[in-house]
Structure formats: structure tokens, C-alpha cells
Write an enzyme that holds these catalytic residues in place. Structure first.
Site, PDB file in Angstrom:
ATOM      1  CG  ASP A   1      -2.283   0.927   0.856  1.00 34.14           C
ATOM      2  OD1 ASP A   1      -2.141   1.837   0.031  1.00 34.14           O
ATOM      3  OD2 ASP A   1      -3.070   0.559   1.675  1.00 34.14           O
TER       4      ASP A   1
HETATM    5  C1  BGC Z   1      -4.948   3.191   0.228  1.00 31.37           C
HETATM    6  C2  BGC Z   1      -5.042   2.249  -0.942  1.00 31.37           C
HETATM    7  C3  BGC Z   1      -5.108   2.822  -2.381  1.00 31.37           C
HETATM    8  C4  BGC Z   1      -3.657   3.506  -2.305  1.00 31.37           C
HETATM    9  C5  BGC Z   1      -3.330   4.450  -3.651  1.00 31.37           C
HETATM   10  C6  BGC Z   1      -3.991   3.975  -0.009  1.00 31.37           C
HETATM   11  O1  BGC Z   1      -3.764   5.035   0.947  1.00 31.37           O
HETATM   12  O2  BGC Z   1      -5.203   2.593   1.531  1.00 31.37           O
HETATM   13  O3  BGC Z   1      -6.279   1.797  -0.733  1.00 31.37           O
HETATM   14  O4  BGC Z   1      -5.247   1.973  -3.369  1.00 31.37           O
HETATM   15  O5  BGC Z   1      -3.658   4.574  -1.298  1.00 31.37           O
HETATM   16  O6  BGC Z   1      -4.259   5.616  -3.720  1.00 31.37           O
END
Ligand code: BGC
Length: 733
Positions: free
Chosen positions: A290
Site C-alpha cells: 500500500d
Molecule cells: C489506500 C489504498 C489505495 C492507495 C493508492 C492508499 O492510501 O490505502 O487503498 O489504493 O492509497 O491510492
């Protein structure tokens, strides 16, 4: 002149050599098997080229408010992936050209983006989608998102989220498919199929990414990014099953989670990322961390510095580093120090290349540059969003059949901060959705009723705060009406990422507005738009009907209008339990039995939630015949067929979903009181009968995992439940 001719000749010869080379280069040969192409390409790559494939950067304006302020790095030609924040393919093609032309081996970049519930045609949030119990429709909606996304230059979406969430204070409850593992598996798989199509290399297919692997929904106190204490038993029983189902459906990639899983963070957990995912489930795609999750291993107290964080995440099984650059910065050193073996690097690179090959990016690296009107918000796309919104709406309460609103009502007061709102109907993760694409509740009703019913609008109050100055106008409208529609709810950014709430009640100003309206003595319909279950203890008794529309997207107004007028019969059922108060959390249908059956209740409130999982009313009645089993005793290798005849005994056509639950009252590991194993939704015309059928496969439906994931199938009594009927059968050795 002579010079020019020789130049032309020279460049012609270079081009011919390139063509000849291409024909000889195995990885560029589209007719060769993908595994051979991967091997060939990896064998040609330098260490630096390999490491570049393991990193993701960002391009364009970042629309994830939680990650704003991150620098848009200068993008090198040979990188693995980019998060692409734009909605046009032109910029993407420019970057791709750089990768294809300027990198030594011409490896295409993989463009990813968060398409969560639509790209431009925003359809209902995932929690709402699950309440439709119509995975076919969810698949179609994800197909629309994939088409719009792919035509904008996106190859890969960070969706579906299949984190089981039973604490509605957690804002991300809106992004998943509710409290049940089986339902999350079915809807997650439908979404994977919608995004990925029949074949990843088809023109409008994009790769799916299951997230957040794993246990993120268990965040303590419902706070985002928090510790989660997941026992090995609940890991196997509750959190992993949806992932396994979606991997069986072909999901190309996964995203690792921010949370700790009982002390070992999801982004550096060798057990979940390698033992389970790669070795047991044989997933051959890749895992991305993530956003900044590799770096955050330091905050979590799992790594002393970035280098250690990179080492732990990579060796645990995270192949791509989302935006924090730790792999680019530290893998060369870690490899030189032999802390990271080359086999792991080659495996990780191969996994990423595999998805690029499967997507057909080597053959078709560029996105055709079609106009917006050819690719966004097409009428057929809006139609799918509308159908999904209609089926997601849940009629929670309908005293004395107040709804639908027929011509006996001439004047309707439409009150509340949600009545004319558009922005908040889009919910969190709006992608490229635009406010003006949305039909508001007011607009939907105006179109529905034309001049037959007079609509009198008053805002009443804001979503929050303590300004009561608009109450008076609302009361006047209410007094002059035959019926009051009060439209309340949550702002779109009250749920989603980093949007937890300590209470799931609506702000007191909204509750007070209803109490004031109640004094008029007029019938009240409460319309709710929100991204999580709400605490309705004070509102429920004051209103005659409650319609939950969730965050329905662009077609919300029209869908609700159809339900209120009776043009559409509501068919949604809750995919998540509505607690009576926040203090009941966690409360979910598939709990285990407690030790004392008549004790252990709350002293201050009833222990029953407001509305259980599966609750949802219709304007017609469905009468169930007797539940019939093909046998009362089966062997472990035999199947059991269960059937029930359901008749639409009301006057209106409608859709009914039969939810089939199994209970195993005595087992060597205690079982939930009941577990959903199958569901089916069918349309039944007024008076029509239909047989609903479930085939019970003992290994699939009656076995359970232990804390190592081994499945046990134990002989004994079982119960099958639908509605208020229960049938007993025995499994014998
Ligand atoms: C979130 C994800 C997301 C990623 C990219 C993160 O902060 O937890 O779910 O896909 O950002 O935007």
C-alpha cells in the site's frame, strides 16, 4: 543530395535490423508462450533494470487526499509502474513512448489507478452493491469502469476491496461488501471478472488488485491504519476466504495492508504473502505494497530504518513498492550484501512482467486516443449504474404500507440537507466523477412526478453544526404537505479512507430536525444516504418509513424516485448489520454462541441490533413453501439438494433473494451460529412461483478450517436455514 540519400539508406537499414532483431528476440514474439518470453526478457535484464521494475511512481494530479503532498518524481524510462491520476490517454501515451523508445529493452509501464466504484460513471459504493445481491450487475458495472478506465490509459485498478469489516466506525466499511466472508468472495469475484473480462489482453480489460491483504478491517477501535489483532482461526475463517475466492476468479494482483496482523505487519508478513498466497494458493501474479507501507514498517516498530523495511517487505513477498522508493534505493545494497538473493529478485520481476505480458502491453502499449464523448458516461453505462442503484436501495421500514407514494398524496414536503445535494451522493473515492453528472433526489422526484404531485423543498439544516435557523421554513413546508420526505445522511468524506467516526449516529442537528417535523403529525419517510450503517435508535421510532439509498452515484435521484413512486419495487437486503447503538459494535449475524444463553445482555439498551444482515422489505409479499431436502442423511462424498418454492403473493412484480445459511451446532472448533453459504435473486411477477435450489457439497459447505488452514469435515447434525425455516440433516462417515 548524395549525403541525404545515404542517410535514408542508413536509417532504412537500421530499421530493417530492428525488425530482424525483433523477430529473433523471443520476448518480443507474441506467438511464443508467456513463460518463455518472461525467461528470455529476465535473462537480458541488468540488475538496475530489474530493480526499476519493482517500483511504482505517481503521475498527474493526485486525487487521494490522504496522500497529497507526495512529490511527483521525475519519471525514468524503465520503471515498473505509475499511478496515473489523469483522465486522458495523451499524457499516458507520452510516458509510454518514453518507456518503449528510451529504455534499453522497451518494457512498457503499467498504469494503475484507484477505480473503486466507477471511473467517470460513478455507481453505488461497494457496500451498497452487496445489498443488491446481484453479482451479475456488479460485474457489468465493473466492466463499465474497466472500459472507461482503459480508454483513459489505466491498465490496472486498485480494487476490489474485500476486507471484512464489522466495525462501522471504520470509514472503509463503505469500500467493501459488508460483514460476511462468503458475500465478499462472491462480489469480489464478480468485480474481478468485470474488470478483467474474459481475457486480460482484451481491449477493455484491466487488471484487478485485491486489497488490503489482509485483516485491515479488524483495525482496533475502528481507527484507520491501526493495529489489528487477528487470531490464526479468524484469519482462516473470516479474513482469507474472500481472497481465496477472488484468486480462483483470476485476480491478477494484490495489495498488502497497513495493519499489523497480531504483531507481524501485513506488508512484511511472510506467512500471508508467501506461505499462503504464493505457496499454498499458487498465485503467480504480484503484490504491491500500500502507499508508503514499506516505509511505515518503521512507524509500526517492525524495521529500524528504510533499508531494513525494504528487506523485510521484499523478502516477505511484496514485489512492488508503491511510491516510497525504498526498493530503488536499497535493493542494490541488500543484494550485494546477500541479504536478498537474486532468485527472489528474478521471481519478483517475472511476476510483474507476467501481468504486463498477460495484459498484452508489449503488443499494444498505447491507448487509442478517443474523444471523451466516445468513452465516458455513455447512456448504456449510466443505465447500468441506475439498475445497480435501484437494486442496492434497502427499504428498512414501511409502517402501514406508507410507501409507495401514490396519487392519494398531492403535496410532498422534501426536506433535508441531502435533498438537493449531488456531491455527497457520489461518496468517497469519486475517481473522475463530477458533481454535475449526478441527478439529485430533488431532480429525480421532479422528473418522476412531473406536475402530478407538488414538491415543496426546504433544506431544514446543514449536515452538522447547530444552526437551527432553517427549521422554521422546513416546518411550514411540512405543515402544508400531505407527507414529509426527510433526506439526511453523511457527507461523502465521512467514510472511506482515514474517515473513522467515534459514533455512527447522525449529527444531533439532523436528529433534531426530525423531532421538529414529527410535531406536525404528518407521515414521515426518512431517506438516508451514508457510507456505513447508522445508529437509528432515536430516529427509527419517529418516522413511518426508512429508505437506505447509500451513496448511489450518478443515478441516485432517479433510482430513489422510482422506488418512492412504486415504479420500482425495492429488492435490496442489508449486507451488513445496523447496530442499535454504536456501543453494540461489533455486532454481526455470524457470531458464535455465548456461554450463557439468557444472560450477558446490555443493561441499558436492548441487545438486538436495529436491523440484521439480510433485512430488507418489498412492496409485495413472498410466501415460502416448505423447505425440502433430498435426504436427511448424507455421506461425506454425497451431495444434498435443498429446495423451496417461493411465490409472489402480492400485487406487484418484485425480486426476491433467498439467503441460504448452514449451522453446525457441535464441532471440534466452535462454529458461528449460522453461516451464509449460497444466495440467489430472482424476479417473480405478481402471482408467479419459482423453485429456489441449493446444492450442498459437504467439503465446500460443511467443512471448516483450523488455525493452520487445514479443513475439517466432521460427521454430525447440521441445520439449513432460510427465512424462518430450519431443516435438519445428518452427515455420516
Ligand atoms: C489506500 C489504498 C489505495 C492507495 C493508492 C492508499 O492510501 O490505502 O487503498 O489504493 O492509497 O491510492
Amino acid at each position: 543530395m548524395k549525403k541525404t540519400a545515404s542517410c535514408i539508406l542508413c536509417s532504412l537499414m537500421i530499421q530493417l535490423t530492428v525488425i530482424a532483431d525483433n523477430n529473433r528476440v523471443l520476448y518480443k514474439d507474441s506467438s511464443a508462450p508467456i513463460e518463455k518470453r518472461i525467461q528470455d526478457l529476465v535473462s537480458r535484464m541488468s540488475l538496475n533494470e530489474k530493480i526499476q521494475q519493482l517500483n511504482q511512481y505517481v503521475l498527474g494530479e493526485n486525487t487521494n487526499a490522504n496522500n497529497l503532498g507526495e512529490a511527483v518524481s521525475t519519471i525514468p524510462a524503465g520503471i515498473g509502474s505509475l499511478i496515473y491520476f489523469e483522465s486522458n490517454p495523451v499524457l499516458r501515451n507520452e510516458i509510454q513512448k518514453k518507456a518503449m523508445k528510451e529504455s534499453r529493452l522497451g518494457i512498457p509501464v503499467l498504469f494503475g489507478y484507484d477505480i473503486i466504484h466507477g471511473f467517470r460513471t460513478i455507481y453505488p459504493i461497494s457496500l451498497a452493491q452487496a445489498c443488491s445481491w446481484n453479482p451479475g450487475l456488479v460485474e457489468q458495472a465493473c466492466g463499465v469502469a474497466a472500459r472507461e478506465g482503459s480508454m483513459a490509459g489505466v491498465d490496472w485498478t486498485f480494487s476490489p476491496m474485500i476486507d471484512i469489516a464489522r466495525d462501522s466506525r471504520w470509514g472503509r466499511v463503505s469500500e467493501g461488501y459488508g460483514e460476511d466472508p462468503y458475500a465478499n468472495g462472491v462480489f469480489g469475484a464478480a468485480s474481478v471478472k468485470g474488470y478483467q473480462g474474459k481475457n486480460l489482453s482484451d481491449p477493455y480489460s484491466i487488471a484487478a488488485c485485491l486489497k488490503h491483504f489482509v485483516g485491515y478491517g479488524e483495525s482496533e477501535g475502528g481507527r484507520d491504519y491501526h493495529y489489528s489483532d487477528v487470531s490464526a482461526q479468524s484469519l482462516w475463517e473470516t479474513y482469507l476466504p474472500p481472497y481465496e475466492a477472488c484468486i480462483k476468479a483470476g485476480a491478477a494482483t494484490l495489495m498488502s495492508s497497513f495493519n499489523d496482523i497480531s504483531g507481524i505487519p501485513g506488508s512484511a508478513n511472510p506467512y500471508t504473502l508467501t506461505t499462503i498466497l504464493k505457496q499454498q494458493w499458487k498465485h503467480d501474479g504480484f503484490v504491491i505494497s500500500d502507499w508508503n507501507a514499506v516505509d511505515q514498517l518503521i512507524n509500526q516498530g517492525f524495521a529500524a530504518n528504510k533499508k531494513e523495511a525494504a528487506c523485510k517487505a521484499f523478502m516477505a513477498g511484496v514485489e512492488m513498492d508503491m511510491t516510497d522508493n525504498d526498493y530503488a534505493d536499497f535493493l542494490p545494497q541488500l543484494i550485494a550484501e546477500k541479504k536478498v538473493p537474486m532468485e527472489r529478485v528474478n521471481d519478483a520481476v517475472s511476476r510483474i512482467l507476467r501481468i504486463k505480458f498477460r495484459l498484452g502491453l508489449f503488443e499494444h502499449p498505447y491507448t487509442p486516443e478517443a474523444s471523451e464523448s466516445e468513452r465516458l458516461l455513455l447512456p448504456q453505462s449510466i443505465e447500468i449504474a441506475r439498475k445497480l442503484a435501484e437494486e442496492s436501495i434497502v427499504l428498512l421500514k414501511n409502517e402501514k404500507q406508507l410507501l409507495p407514494i401514490t396519487s392519494r398524496y398531492k403535496r410532498v414536503a422534501l426536506i433535508g440537507p441531502m435533498a438537493k445535494d449531488k456531491e455527497n451522493l457520489l461518496g468517497a473515492w469519486q475517481a473522475h466523477g463530477q458533481v454535475n453528472d449526478v441527478e439529485s433526489i430533488f431532480e429525480g422526484l421532479e422528473k418522476e412526478w412531473k406536475s402530478n404531485i407538488e414538491l415543496d423543498y426546504a433544506k431544514g439544516c446543514d449536515f452538522e453544526g447547530d444552526n437551527e435557523s432553517d427549521f422554521k421554513e422546513a416546518l411550514t413546508a411540512a405543515q402544508n404537505s400531505d407527507i414529509i420526505l426527510v433526506c439526511l445522511g453523511e457527507k461523502g468524506n465521512w467514510s472511506g479512507e482515514n474517515a473513522s467516526r467515534s459514533t455512527i449516529a447522525l449529527p444531533s442537528i439532523q436528529e433534531k430536525l426530525v423531532s421538529e417535523l414529527k410535531r406536525t403529525g404528518k407521515p414521515i419517510v426518512l431517506i438516508l444516504s451514508n457510507g456505513r450503517p447508522l445508529e437509528l435508535i432515536r430516529l427509527r421510532s419517529q418516522v413511518d418509513a426508512i429508505v437506505e439509498i447509500w451513496q448511489p452515484g450518478v443515478a441516485g435521484g432517479a433510482s430513489l424516485a422510482g422506488i418512492l413512486s412504486g415504479r420500482i419495487n425495492p429488492s435490496g437486503k442489508l449486507a451488513i448489520t445496523f447496530p442499535l447503538t454504536t456501543g453494540q459494535i461489533p455486532v454481526y449475524y455470524n457470531m458464535r454462541q455465548s456461554a450463557r444463553l439468557k444472560e450477558g445482555f446490555y443493561q441499558d439498551i436492548p441487545t438486538e441490533p436495529a436491523y440484521w444482515f439480510g433485512h430488507g422489505l418489498s412492496y409485495t409479499t413472498f410466501t415460502y413453501g416448505n423447505l425440502k431436502l433430498s435426504a436427511t442423511k448424507i455421506k461425506k462424498n454425497e451431495k444434498l439438494i435443498a429446495e423451496v418454492e417461493v411465490q409472489n403473493t402480492g400485487a406487484m412484480d418484485g425480486k426476491e433473494t433467498v439467503l441460504w445459511f448452514i449451522s453446525d451446532p457441535v464441532a471440534s472448533i466452535t462454529r458461528p451460529m449460522k453461516e451464509l453459504k449460497f444466495f440467489e435473486k430472482k424476479e417473480l411477477k405478481a402471482g408467479q412461483k419459482s423453485i429456489f435450489r441449493m446444492e450442498i457439497d459437504p467439503m465446500r459447505d460443511l467443512s471448516f478450517p483450523d488455525s493452520n488452514g487445514l479443513r475439517h469435515l466432521e460427521a454430525g447434525d447440521f441445520y439449513l436455514t432460510i427465512g424462518n425455516q430450519k431443516a435438519k440433516f445428518e452427515l455420516v462417515d
